[in-house]
Design an enzyme around this catalytic site. Structure first.
Site, PDB file in Angstrom:
ATOM      1  N   HIS A  79       0.891  -1.184   0.000  1.00 14.84           N
ATOM      2  CA  HIS A  79       0.000   0.000   0.000  1.00 14.84           C
ATOM      3  C   HIS A  79       0.918   1.220   0.000  1.00 14.84           C
ATOM      4  O   HIS A  79       1.956   1.212   0.666  1.00 14.84           O
ATOM      5  CB  HIS A  79      -0.860  -0.085   1.255  1.00 14.84           C
ATOM      6  N   ASP A  83       2.317   6.250   5.705  1.00 16.60           N
ATOM      7  CA  ASP A  83       2.666   5.560   6.954  1.00 16.60           C
ATOM      8  C   ASP A  83       3.338   4.213   6.685  1.00 16.60           C
ATOM      9  O   ASP A  83       3.903   3.614   7.604  1.00 16.60           O
ATOM     10  CB  ASP A  83       1.443   5.391   7.870  1.00 16.60           C
ATOM     11  N   ASP A 164      -3.281  -2.584   5.970  1.00 15.29           N
ATOM     12  CA  ASP A 164      -4.225  -1.921   6.886  1.00 15.29           C
ATOM     13  C   ASP A 164      -5.347  -2.856   7.341  1.00 15.29           C
ATOM     14  O   ASP A 164      -5.897  -2.687   8.442  1.00 15.29           O
ATOM     15  CB  ASP A 164      -4.859  -0.699   6.206  1.00 15.29           C
ATOM     16  N   HIS A 225      -0.530  -2.272  11.118  1.00 14.77           N
ATOM     17  CA  HIS A 225      -0.668  -1.486  12.359  1.00 14.77           C
ATOM     18  C   HIS A 225      -1.091  -2.423  13.486  1.00 14.77           C
ATOM     19  O   HIS A 225      -1.961  -3.284  13.295  1.00 14.77           O
ATOM     20  CB  HIS A 225      -1.767  -0.417  12.237  1.00 14.77           C
TER      21      HIS A 225
HETATM   22 FE1  FEO Z   1      -3.751   3.349   4.602  1.00 11.12          FE
HETATM   23 FE2  FEO Z   1      -1.907   2.546   7.295  1.00 11.12          FE
HETATM   24  O1  FEO Z   1      -2.272   3.369   5.671  1.00 11.12           O
END
Ligand code: FEO
Length: 395
Positions: A79, A83, A164, A225
């Site tokens: 992605h 981040d 994500d 994350h």
């Molecule tokens: Fe869609 Fe954690 O970036």
């Protein structure tokens, strides 16, 4: 320092305990977050994703302690959002010719942000990369949550690198779901889904069914994350299917703003009426201007119905209510009921306008709403309790 996950896979990301806001100021991250990057060492060496831009040099320096960067054969960018791609520039200065495997849309998003013509290799669903004992299989996941998103599946270790998807803004020094407080973890996973993925729920359902149809054994789900799903890893997949199917709990959220407490008193009387009508319903009140907007949307997400309150000011409703209405519209929630209420002094347009906006946002408005002049007296408060009870009957 990296954290070993399996003989072949090491976590090399960044835990960001300081992070309190994400996506600019849009998303509150009370419990911090992490940017997970994974290093795979098979016959070939692969890096999956990087970290957020402010940590780019730290990331590259720590990666150098883990491995000679020249040994990295492939980079995978699941992605392109900053981040996860933020350290690419610093990394590619060291190993400029290393191929970056990503979707065609990720080439656009990465080039669009960094203006570099790196050695991109575009992949589609079903494409594979032989890295030795394991094979990596790419699965495009457009709009989960960007057009460029993909998952990468590693055979042998049976790991789904889901970026994500299935993630949580949840800082933890422990890597795994069974090493953290389960209720905190699920609250953060739901907040992430409600605020980032809920607009794309139909795609979530389709993609999960597609992956389940591939009959891939899954030992670990490694998102980009938060913690890794290790104990019963598919529990989060089952939760996503539930959340994507017009999720609701037996809850009514009353979201209001107030100038001189009249609309607050109305909100509290309505809550009394709901409780009197059906004590089994969880009723929660939120000041749109004082409560965190991301938390409010999470509560709206889990509610059967929403009551929105504002006094009339300048022929409209208050600023904080406008903001919440915009977030409610964007979340594309379905099968939730709603109505508006508010006090006014003379013109009194707010209730009608809020009902119109609720309808445009996809809520089923089940009542014309309740408005009263100035501050409610005992008689009006009793009528508001009746309004709350009648609202329950309409659910
Ligand atoms: Fe869609 Fe954690 O970036």
């Amino acid at each position: 320092m990296g954290k070993r996950i399996t003989d072949k896979v090491t976590w090399v990301g960044k835990v960001d305990w300081e992070l309190k806001k994400f996506h600019g100021d849009e998303f509150s991250t009370h419990r911090g977050s992490s940017y997970n990057s994974y290093l795979i060492r098979d016959k070939k060496t692969v890096l999956i994703d990087t970290v957020w831009l402010p940590y780019d040099k730290e990331f590259v320096n720590k990666l150098k302690q883990e491995i000679d960067l020249r040994e990295i054969d492939y980079i995978i960018a699941n992605h392109g959002e900053v981040d996860h791609s933020g350290a690419l520039s610093a990394l590619m200065r060291e190993i400029p010719d290393t191929p970056i495997y990503c979707t065609a849309n990720a080439v656009k998003s990465i080039k669009g942000q960094y203006h570099e013509d790196w050695n991109f290799v575009t992949v589609k669903t079903g494409d594979t990369l032989d890295i030795g004992e394991s094979t990596l299989t790419f699965i495009e996941a457009p709009m989960l949550h960007w057009p460029d998103t993909m998952f990468t599946y590693m055979s042998g270790e049976n790991i789904l690198f889901s970026n994500d998807g299935f993630g949580q803004h949840y800082a933890s020094e422990s890597l795994y779901n069974d090493m953290v407080d389960h209720s905190e973890l699920m609250a953060e996973a739901m907040k992430y889904y409600a605020n980032i993925l809920s607009p794309f729920s139909p795609m979530v359902t389709r993609k999960i069914k597609e992956i389940l149809g591939m009959n891939l054994p899954i030992t670990l789900i490694c998102p980009s994350h938060g913690v890794i799903w290790k104990e019963n890893p598919t529990q989060i997949v089952e939760k996503y299917l539930e959340w994507a199917a017009d999720y609701q709990e037996n809850q009514i959220s009353i979201v209001y703003d107030t100038m001189w407490n009249a609309t607050r008193k109305m909100a509290e009387a309505i809550a009394d009426g709901i409780r009197q009508a059906d004590p089994s319903i969880t009723v929660k009140l939120f000041s749109a201007s004082k409560s965190d907007k991301t938390d409010i949307i999470t509560e709206v997400f889990r509610s059967r119905a929403v009551l929105l309150g504002s006094p009339t000011v300048n022929n409209g409703y208050l600023y904080a209510i406008a903001g919440i209405l915009e977030l409610m519209r964007g979340a594309k929630l379905k099968k939730k009921k709603a109505a508006a209420f508010g006090s006014y002094g003379w013109s009194g347009e707010a209730v009608k306008l809020m009902n119109e906006e609720l309808a445009k946002a996809g809520f089923e408005v089940v009542d014309d709403g309740f408005r009263t002049t100035w501050c409610p007296d005992d008689d009006v408060l009793e009528k508001l309790r009746g309004f709350g009870s009648a609202f329950v009957e309409k659910l």
